[in-house]
Design a protein around this motif. Sequence first.
Motif, mmCIF file in Angstrom:
data_model
loop_
_atom_site.group_PDB
_atom_site.id
_atom_site.type_symbol
_atom_site.label_atom_id
_atom_site.label_comp_id
_atom_site.label_asym_id
_atom_site.label_seq_id
_atom_site.Cartn_x
_atom_site.Cartn_y
_atom_site.Cartn_z
ATOM 1 N N HIS A 196 -45.796 36.309 15.377
ATOM 2 C CA HIS A 196 -45.698 37.557 15.987
ATOM 3 C C HIS A 196 -45.163 38.607 14.852
ATOM 4 C CE1 HIS A 196 -44.512 35.049 19.333
ATOM 5 N NE2 HIS A 196 -44.601 33.852 18.666
ATOM 6 N N VAL A 244 -42.511 41.885 15.099
ATOM 7 C CA VAL A 244 -41.368 42.669 15.599
ATOM 8 C C VAL A 244 -40.793 43.530 14.825
ATOM 9 C CG1 VAL A 244 -38.949 41.885 16.250
ATOM 10 C CG2 VAL A 244 -40.561 40.128 16.706
ATOM 11 N N VAL A 295 -48.619 39.280 19.279
ATOM 12 C CA VAL A 295 -48.698 38.039 18.631
ATOM 13 C C VAL A 295 -50.145 37.821 18.352
ATOM 14 C CG1 VAL A 295 -48.852 36.890 20.795
ATOM 15 C CG2 VAL A 295 -48.167 35.643 18.921
ATOM 16 N N PHE A 335 -41.513 43.507 10.981
ATOM 17 C CA PHE A 335 -41.300 41.875 10.502
ATOM 18 C C PHE A 335 -42.516 41.104 11.222
ATOM 19 C CE2 PHE A 335 -37.148 41.840 8.866
ATOM 20 C CZ PHE A 335 -36.127 42.569 9.969
ATOM 21 N N THR A 337 -42.684 30.956 14.875
ATOM 22 C CA THR A 337 -41.993 29.977 15.566
ATOM 23 C C THR A 337 -40.877 30.718 16.415
ATOM 24 O OG1 THR A 337 -42.536 28.125 13.951
ATOM 25 C CG2 THR A 337 -40.784 27.485 15.751
ATOM 26 N N LEU A 338 -41.020 31.667 16.857
ATOM 27 C CA LEU A 338 -40.444 32.396 17.885
ATOM 28 C C LEU A 338 -40.031 31.560 19.077
ATOM 29 C CD1 LEU A 338 -40.749 36.164 17.821
ATOM 30 C CD2 LEU A 338 -39.431 34.895 16.256
ATOM 31 N N THR A 339 -40.747 30.749 19.538
ATOM 32 C CA THR A 339 -40.438 29.842 20.670
ATOM 33 C C THR A 339 -40.992 28.499 20.373
ATOM 34 O OG1 THR A 339 -42.844 29.869 21.338
ATOM 35 C CG2 THR A 339 -41.571 31.842 22.021
ATOM 36 N N GLY A 340 -40.419 27.555 21.151
ATOM 37 C CA GLY A 340 -40.384 26.105 20.804
ATOM 38 C C GLY A 340 -39.611 25.660 19.855
ATOM 39 N N SER A 341 -39.480 24.303 19.660
ATOM 40 C CA SER A 341 -38.622 23.695 18.693
ATOM 41 C C SER A 341 -39.240 23.994 17.303
ATOM 42 C CB SER A 341 -38.692 22.297 18.946
ATOM 43 O OG SER A 341 -40.001 21.756 18.799
ATOM 44 N N GLY A 342 -38.252 23.445 16.267
ATOM 45 C CA GLY A 342 -38.586 23.978 14.882
ATOM 46 C C GLY A 342 -38.031 25.257 14.393
ATOM 47 N N THR A 343 -37.902 25.370 13.176
ATOM 48 C CA THR A 343 -37.076 26.621 12.465
ATOM 49 C C THR A 343 -37.864 27.623 12.730
ATOM 50 O OG1 THR A 343 -36.252 25.078 11.172
ATOM 51 C CG2 THR A 343 -36.303 27.266 10.535
ATOM 52 N N ASP A 344 -37.326 28.949 13.073
ATOM 53 C CA ASP A 344 -38.083 30.149 12.979
ATOM 54 C C ASP A 344 -38.140 30.582 11.581
ATOM 55 O OD1 ASP A 344 -35.304 32.535 13.518
ATOM 56 O OD2 ASP A 344 -35.328 30.482 13.195
ATOM 57 N N TRP A 379 -39.003 34.277 9.119
ATOM 58 C CA TRP A 379 -39.367 35.563 9.281
ATOM 59 C C TRP A 379 -39.875 36.096 7.812
ATOM 60 C CZ3 TRP A 379 -38.109 38.786 13.572
ATOM 61 C CH2 TRP A 379 -37.522 38.104 14.659
ATOM 62 N N GLY A 380 -40.925 37.090 7.847
ATOM 63 C CA GLY A 380 -40.963 37.841 6.557
ATOM 64 C C GLY A 380 -39.657 38.585 6.175
ATOM 65 N N ALA A 415 -34.622 32.546 24.275
ATOM 66 C CA ALA A 415 -34.059 32.176 22.873
ATOM 67 C C ALA A 415 -33.284 33.050 22.805
ATOM 68 C CB ALA A 415 -35.262 32.024 21.785
ATOM 69 N N PHE A 444 -31.117 35.031 19.402
ATOM 70 C CA PHE A 444 -31.097 35.265 17.796
ATOM 71 C C PHE A 444 -30.004 35.907 17.599
ATOM 72 C CE2 PHE A 444 -35.504 34.223 17.064
ATOM 73 C CZ PHE A 444 -35.902 34.315 18.182
ATOM 74 N N VAL A 486 -32.545 39.365 8.404
ATOM 75 C CA VAL A 486 -33.445 38.940 9.345
ATOM 76 C C VAL A 486 -32.761 38.283 10.450
ATOM 77 C CG1 VAL A 486 -35.345 38.994 7.685
ATOM 78 C CG2 VAL A 486 -34.363 36.878 8.249
ATOM 79 N N ARG A 512 -32.762 32.474 14.775
ATOM 80 C CA ARG A 512 -32.679 31.902 16.018
ATOM 81 C C ARG A 512 -31.741 30.814 16.249
ATOM 82 N NH1 ARG A 512 -37.674 28.888 18.945
ATOM 83 N NH2 ARG A 512 -37.309 27.634 17.326
ATOM 84 N N TYR A 523 -32.960 27.798 21.460
ATOM 85 C CA TYR A 523 -34.361 27.871 22.268
ATOM 86 C C TYR A 523 -34.430 27.123 23.496
ATOM 87 C CZ TYR A 523 -35.161 23.038 20.320
ATOM 88 O OH TYR A 523 -35.199 21.902 19.849
ATOM 89 N N GLN A 547 -30.521 25.099 17.905
ATOM 90 C CA GLN A 547 -31.333 25.099 16.833
ATOM 91 C C GLN A 547 -30.809 24.239 15.602
ATOM 92 O OE1 GLN A 547 -34.447 27.041 16.652
ATOM 93 N NE2 GLN A 547 -35.113 25.954 15.162
ATOM 94 N N LEU A 550 -34.555 36.571 23.856
ATOM 95 C CA LEU A 550 -36.006 36.927 23.782
ATOM 96 C C LEU A 550 -36.566 36.201 25.008
ATOM 97 C CD1 LEU A 550 -38.668 37.916 22.588
ATOM 98 C CD2 LEU A 550 -38.455 35.765 21.099
ATOM 99 N N HIS A 565 -39.730 34.524 26.614
ATOM 100 C CA HIS A 565 -41.334 34.136 26.261
ATOM 101 C C HIS A 565 -41.931 33.331 27.388
ATOM 102 C CE1 HIS A 565 -39.966 29.963 25.019
ATOM 103 N NE2 HIS A 565 -38.945 30.697 24.665
ATOM 104 N N TYR A 593 -46.264 36.924 28.847
ATOM 105 C CA TYR A 593 -46.610 38.200 27.683
ATOM 106 C C TYR A 593 -46.534 39.384 28.632
ATOM 107 C CZ TYR A 593 -48.210 34.904 24.036
ATOM 108 O OH TYR A 593 -48.349 33.897 23.136
ATOM 109 N N PHE A 652 -37.430 41.437 24.175
ATOM 110 C CA PHE A 652 -35.953 41.223 23.760
ATOM 111 C C PHE A 652 -34.986 41.950 24.717
ATOM 112 C CE2 PHE A 652 -36.218 39.097 19.700
ATOM 113 C CZ PHE A 652 -37.405 39.281 19.047
#
Lengths: 118, 106
Positions: A35, A37, A50, A95, A99-106, A108-109, B34, B36, B43, B46, B49, B55, B89, B91, B94, B98
Amino acid sequence: QVQLVQSGSEVKGPGASLKVSCKASGYTFTDYSIHWVRQAPGQGLEWMGVIDPNGDRTNFAQKFQGRITMTTDTSTSTVFMELSSLRSDDTALYFCARTLTGSGTDWWGQGTLVIVSS
Amino acid sequence: DIQMTQSPSAMSASVGDRVTITCRASQGISNSLAWFQQTPGKVPKRLIYAASSLQTGVPSRFSGSGSGTEFTLTISSLQPEDFATYYCLQHGSYPYTFGRGTKLEI
């Protein structure tokens, strides 16, 4: 360790185009969408769009339709975001994120500061 | 596009307070939401979710609830490091959108 490393800051004139890169490492590049942002100075977060590196499908926010492009280079695990016809209100920190959505760590650049000024 | 109305836009609170932030979606998004947290110069990170799932690594004083069009983020007992700006946010469809953010100040 997942990392997203973005290209450096840019200063552009009004009407110019911008291309920001986001190089991914530490995971299988085609497994996750990326994504984009942005955040104007002192303002909130704005979702831009995205790209799915597995086939290059994209979705964009309406306000950017027609002047945004997202592409990938799977050989270097890099995502590119191009924005054309820049205006002063495109001045922002851009940025990439995973992983903005779903499980797991997000992830970011670090952000790419873009200043649009004459 | 789905609009996310987040409130309040800013609030003052003290360490130990219980705080609730709300996001309302202009149409139903099931649990596709989600939360944040962003501190100045950092940055976003999150916290929540799927509307209510914490998280990994996020303190349990943070919780999320809601489904459909109304969602809340609750901080049960504010800590000094929680003073930040919070964003929802959506989701569900689409383009993702935010909320405008809630700045939590001492």
